[in-house]
Structures are given as structure tokens and as C-alpha cells.
Write a protein that holds these residues in place. Structure first.
Motif, PDB file in Angstrom:
ATOM      1  N   LYS A  45      -5.991-100.445  24.633  1.00 42.52           N
ATOM      2  CA  LYS A  45      -5.178-101.289  25.506  1.00 42.52           C
ATOM      3  C   LYS A  45      -4.202-100.407  26.280  1.00 42.52           C
ATOM      4  O   LYS A  45      -3.536 -99.549  25.694  1.00 42.52           O
ATOM      5  CB  LYS A  45      -4.406-102.328  24.684  1.00 42.52           C
ATOM      6  CG  LYS A  45      -3.561-103.279  25.524  1.00 42.52           C
ATOM      7  CD  LYS A  45      -2.871-104.318  24.635  1.00 42.52           C
ATOM      8  CE  LYS A  45      -2.051-105.284  25.479  1.00 42.52           C
ATOM      9  NZ  LYS A  45      -1.371-106.314  24.643  1.00 42.52           N
ATOM     10  N   GLU A  67      -9.363-104.051  25.800  1.00 41.02           N
ATOM     11  CA  GLU A  67     -10.685-104.125  25.194  1.00 41.02           C
ATOM     12  C   GLU A  67     -10.766-105.328  24.259  1.00 41.02           C
ATOM     13  O   GLU A  67      -9.821-105.627  23.530  1.00 41.02           O
ATOM     14  CB  GLU A  67     -10.974-102.854  24.391  1.00 41.02           C
ATOM     15  CG  GLU A  67     -12.342-102.849  23.716  1.00 41.02           C
ATOM     16  CD  GLU A  67     -12.573-101.603  22.872  1.00 41.02           C
ATOM     17  OE1 GLU A  67     -13.739-101.208  22.726  1.00 41.02           O
ATOM     18  OE2 GLU A  67     -11.586-101.037  22.361  1.00 41.02           O
ATOM     19  N   SER A  80     -18.358-104.421  23.119  1.00 40.00           N
ATOM     20  CA  SER A  80     -17.002-104.395  23.666  1.00 40.00           C
ATOM     21  C   SER A  80     -17.061-104.856  25.116  1.00 40.00           C
ATOM     22  O   SER A  80     -18.007-104.554  25.845  1.00 40.00           O
ATOM     23  CB  SER A  80     -16.401-102.989  23.581  1.00 40.00           C
ATOM     24  OG  SER A  80     -17.077-102.084  24.434  1.00 40.00           O
ATOM     25  N   PHE A  82     -14.241-105.358  28.540  1.00 39.79           N
ATOM     26  CA  PHE A  82     -12.900-105.040  29.010  1.00 39.79           C
ATOM     27  C   PHE A  82     -12.458-106.026  30.091  1.00 39.79           C
ATOM     28  O   PHE A  82     -13.282-106.503  30.877  1.00 39.79           O
ATOM     29  CB  PHE A  82     -12.857-103.614  29.578  1.00 39.79           C
ATOM     30  CG  PHE A  82     -12.754-102.548  28.520  1.00 39.79           C
ATOM     31  CD1 PHE A  82     -11.533-101.934  28.248  1.00 39.79           C
ATOM     32  CD2 PHE A  82     -13.869-102.159  27.792  1.00 39.79           C
ATOM     33  CE1 PHE A  82     -11.429-100.954  27.277  1.00 39.79           C
ATOM     34  CE2 PHE A  82     -13.782-101.178  26.814  1.00 39.79           C
ATOM     35  CZ  PHE A  82     -12.556-100.573  26.559  1.00 39.79           C
TER      36      PHE A  82
END
Length: 520
Positions: A45, A67, A80, A82
Motif C-alpha cells: 500500500k 493491493e 492480487s 490493485f
């Protein structure tokens, strides 16, 4: 580009409603389970405090890159994703600020074209394909961003941006319409919960394939726990009836309606490139003349098919030539159809129209197949800009290379699961959700020179969908698939979104006033 299953409760053996109760209209649902969990916060982050002038106001805001770890249908973290966030702290006495969740399409594209092309606090000075590819295109403050009225959350799709599948997970997990929506819904619920914004007005803005995702999210968020009913959808260069590449469909005879409703697109392109009068005739006049002919004469002629006599066929071809600038002989040779305007319109000049924007051209004989294009090179400039923004503005470290689009996007799409019968296409899903979510409004935006998503197809589609007129807004701009690619279009697009999310009427402008191509 779509994969969902129809699970209509009435048709699934639910039986009749008990006496004395009203039956709830059946609506389609995802083939994935209703969401009961959210994404986990990832370890990466980055944030920065910034200031800029947006919508005529000096704004202090917080920029962030966060993330999130998205889970598969069993609740196990699998990939993941973003998000880029731009938020303004409101006063405690004020109502929650609207939040707009923004993403591009593909499938398999990041959200950076919308971020640097239209709605983020910084933008490219130009936004045609040459500028997007150029690593030296300047980035400047974007005074048109709507950050003055709403918080902005740009979501990069699985396998794009800085996101990657987690070790040991199946990379195919989210490669379907429903799986993709399942992933995005987790991110949206996590972000709203963590920021205490579950009561804020939520808008979803999706471009191209992202318009399909927007419709599915309106359905899936309403069915989730906690559930969320969105305030509005912003469909950008919509494609909600797209269901995979033509090669994957069963071959059939040409659809006469498809040819008819695309005539205004061809007329607009003919006007721009000077194939028809663009000095004493405006773009609006050219398009409206094509629309009138389409409804009064062209569609009936196409529906007549081989029953149309030769004299009438010749009259129709001559009129089509006058409306578009394409020779009557070409129309006659194609059965009164133009199958590939990109390849046919400027063929006598040795040119093909751009894949996304019909104002752009390339040498006809040297134009590669779309699947064979160098997509990494075509997006290199905006890819580098995304990496620089993360590193230089947000101080991000330890991230992989940014992906504006997945590697080999056409092969990626071959692994994508679209809608399969008996599930409905998303025009039906949108109609259903507009019926059961009476608070939800709709904004449909279109570039008049779009060679990927047809202006005429959009007009036809929304003439058929049963949506109350007071809950839907239409806006056209003088751009292509990235309808904000020209200065006037970008400013108008932002102002229209600003009005839409604040409940004000969107300006009614008709067709944009744009200059034609310069004479060569």
C-alpha cells in the motif's frame, strides 16, 4: 465477452407464491455463488497527499495504490488486484461523497486509459494511439477530473496492472464473465467497508468490455452479503451484447438489421473523411439523414432480400452512395451491405481506418491483423506513465512490471468463458436490474467515430430495452472508442459525469460539433 447462468427462481422449481403474497419477478443470477466475503487487504500500500484544481476548485486529496487479495469461489485467496484511489476528506456534517468505481475492458485490460485519458487527476496532453505508444508524451494536471464531486477508485482487472495470480492458484480462475464480476465485487465491498462508505452513493463506470462487467456488478452486488444497490451505471463505449469473437459463433446468414443500424456510423466516417459534403453539411445533418433513410427505405430493402427488384436495388445503392461516399457499385457488390468499413471506406486511397477510432488511418496493405498487433508496443507510453506515477508520485517499490493489457490478449480471450444458454445476454440482465432496482440510473456514452462499438448499434439496442426514459441519459462525443480522446470530448464527458453523479441534468447537445479531417 460474457458468462453467466440464468437461475430464475420461478423456473427452478420454486413453485407458486403462497396465497396472500406477491410473487417476486424472477431475475437471472450469476453461475458463481452469491458473494458472502470480501477481498483481503494485501501487504502493498502506497499513499501521497496531493493538491490540484479540479472543476474550478482547489482540492486537497489523497492518492493511493492498494493491493487486494481476491478469493476464489471457495474463499481461498487466488490473485492480487490493485486499485488506484483518489479521495477527498469531507466534512463530518456532510452526506457521504459519491464514489465512482472505474475500469476498462478487454477482457484483460487495466484501467489506466481512463485514468490518464479522462478521469484521473493527471492526464496525457494527447490521447490518440500515437501518443499512447510514445514514452515521451507529457503528463499534466487534469482540470477536468471529477474529483471535486466524487471519490475515484480505478480497478485493474486480474492479471493486469501490478496484479498477478498468487502462487499455486489456477490462472484461469477468473477468466469468465461471472468469475471476473465475482473478483471485482470483492474489491468494491472491501474498499467501501474499509473506508466507511457503504452508505455512499456508488456509481460504476465501465468502458467497452467494462460495460458488461458494470451490468453484472449491479446484479452481483445486490445479491451479495452485505448487499449493495448502486446509484447508477456509466456505460462507456458500451458493448453489453458482445458474447465473444465472431470466430467462436455459429456461422449464419447476414442479419439485415445489423447492416441497417450501422449505416449512421458509416455516414459519420464518410463525413469526417470528406467522402460526402462536410463543408455545407454538419456531422449532425449527415448522420440524421442516414438515420432517416435507414428507417424509411434501407431497412425495408434489406428485409426484402432477394425479393427486391433490380431497379429498386439500384435506387437504394445510389442513395447509399450519396449518404456515405462509398460507390454504388461497392454497395451492390456487397448485397447492399458494407461488411468491413475499416478496410473498405478508404481502400481507393490505400488506407484502412483505425481499429478503435475511425479518424485515424494506417496503410491498407501494411495493416496487420488485429490479433497480430504489437500490443505491448502500442501501449508502451501509457505503461511507462503508470510505472512512473506509482514510483515517483506514490513512492511505490517492489512491484512487478505494469501490464496495461495481458500478454497476447487475443489468445487470452480464447481462454475466456462467455455466456452459454440458457443464460440471457446482458441486455436482458440490465433490463431486469433496472426493474428490480428502481433507484438505479443509467448513463450511456458513445463516441461517434468508434470503429469497435457501433453508435448505431447502441441507438438500436436502447430503443428496444424496456428502461424508463427518465432514468436513462445518452451523451455522444466527437471521439472514437476512447471517446475522450479529443479535448472538447474529454471536457464534455467529465462535465456530464459530474452532472450525473450530483443529480443534475446532463447537457443535451445532440451530435457533437467537430471539424472534419484536414484535406490532403
Amino acid at each position: 465477452m460474457t458468462g453467466l447462468s440464468l437461475i430464475a427462481t420461478a423456473a427452478n422449481g420454486a413453485g407458486q407464491a403462497p396465497v396472500g403474497t406477491a410473487a417476486t419477478p424472477a431475475v437471472s443470477s450469476s453461475s458463481w455463488p452469491a458473494l458472502t466475503f470480501m477481498a483481503d487487504i494485501g501487504p502493498r500500500k502506497f499513499e501521497a497527499r496531493r493538491q490540484g484544481t479540479f472543476g474550478g476548485k482547489s482540492i486537497r486529496y489523497r492518492a493511493g495504490l492498494q493491493e487486494m487479495l481476491v478469493k476464489d469461489r471457495k474463499g481461498k485467496p487466488a490473485t492480487s488486484m490493485f486499485v488506484h484511489t483518489f479521495t477527498v476528506k469531507g466534512k463530518a456534517s456532510q452526506s457521504p461523497r459519491p464514489v465512482i468505481f472505474i475500469f476498462n475492458g478487454g477482457p484483460g485490460a487495466a484501467s489506466n486509459t481512463l485514468m490518464f485519458g479522462a478521469l484521473g487527476p493527471q492526464r496525457f496532453t494527447k490521447f490518440d494511439m500515437a501518443a499512447i505508444a510514445d514514452v515521451n508524451t507529457p503528463v499534466v494536471d487534469n482540470r477536468d477530473t471529477v474529483l471535486d464531486v466524487a471519490d475515484l477508485v480505478f480497478i485493474d482487472a486480474p492479471e493486469t496492472g501490478f496484479g498477478r495470480p498468487l502462487p499455486g492458484s489456477d490462472p484461469l480462475t477468473f477468466r469468465s464473465n461471472d468469475g471476473d464480476s465475482f473478483a471485482f465485487a470483492q474489491v468494491i465491498l472491501r474498499w467501501l467497508t474499509d473506508h466507511g462508505n457503504m452508505t455512499a452513493p456508488v456509481y460504476i463506470a465501465g468502458e467497452s468490455y467494462g460495460s458488461l462487467r458494470s451490468v453484472m456488478l449491479s446484479r452481483d452486488l445486490a445479491a451479495a452479503t452485505p448487499h449493495l444497490r448502486v446509484a447508477g451505471l456509466i456505460l462507456i463505449s458500451q458493448a453489453i451484447t458482445y458474447n465473444g469473437p465472431p470466430e467462436s459463433s455459429v456461422r449464419r446468414l447476414p442479419d439485415p438489421l445489423r447492416a441497417a443500424y450501422r449505416l449512421p456510423d458509416i455516414a459519420a466516417l464518410g463525413w469526417y473523411h470528406g467522402l460526402i459534403d462536410n463543408r455545407s453539411q454538419t456531422l449532425s445533418q449527415a448522420v440524421e439523414a442516414a438515420q432517416h433513410f435507414e428507417l424509411e427505405e434501407y431497412a425495408p430493402a434489406l428485409l426484402a432480400g432477394n425479393r427486391l427488384n433490380d431497379e429498386r436495388r439500384g435506387q437504394i445503392a445510389a442513395r447509399l452512395a450519396g449518404l456515405t461516399g462509398i460507390a454504388a457499385e461497392t454497395w451492390l457488390a456487397g448485397g447492399l451491405r458494407i461488411d468491413n468499413p475499416r478496410q473498405q471506406m478508404l481502400a481507393d486511397k490505400g488506407l484502412a481506418l483505425g481499429q478503435f477510432d475511425g479518424r485515424e488511418t494506417e496503410p491498407l496493405n501494411a495493416a496487420p491483423k488485429d490479433a497480430d498487433r504489437d500490443w505491448e508496443g502500442a501501449l508502451r507510453g501509457i505503461t511507462i506513465a503508470s510505472e512512473r506515477y506509482a514510483a515517483q508520485i506514490l513512492g511505490a517499490r517492489g512491484l512487478p512490471a505494469f501490464r496495461s493489457v495481458v500478454p497476447n490478449p487475443y489468445a487470452f480471450e480464447d481462454t475466456w468463458s462467455y455466456i452459454r444458454p440458457p443464460a440471457p445476454l446482458l441486455d436482458i440482465v440490465l433490463q431486469e436490474q433496472m426493474r428490480v432496482q428502481p433507484q438505479m440510473r443509467l448513463m450511456v456514452t458513445q463516441g461517434v467515430f468508434d470503429t469497435t462499438s457501433s453508435m448505431g448499434a447502441t441507438d438500436y439496442l436502447f430503443s428496444q430495452i424496456d428502461v424508463p426514459a427518465d432514468r436513462i441519459t445518452f451523451a455522444r462525443y466527437g471521439g472514437g472508442h476512447m471517446l475522450y480522446s479529443d479535448t472538447a470530448g474529454r471536457a464534455a464527458f467529465a462535465n456530464d459525469i459530474r452532472a450525473f453523479v450530483t443529480g443534475r441534468p446532463v447537457a443535451s447537445r445532440g451530435y457533437p460539433q467537430v471539424p472534419p479531417a484536414a484535406k490532403q
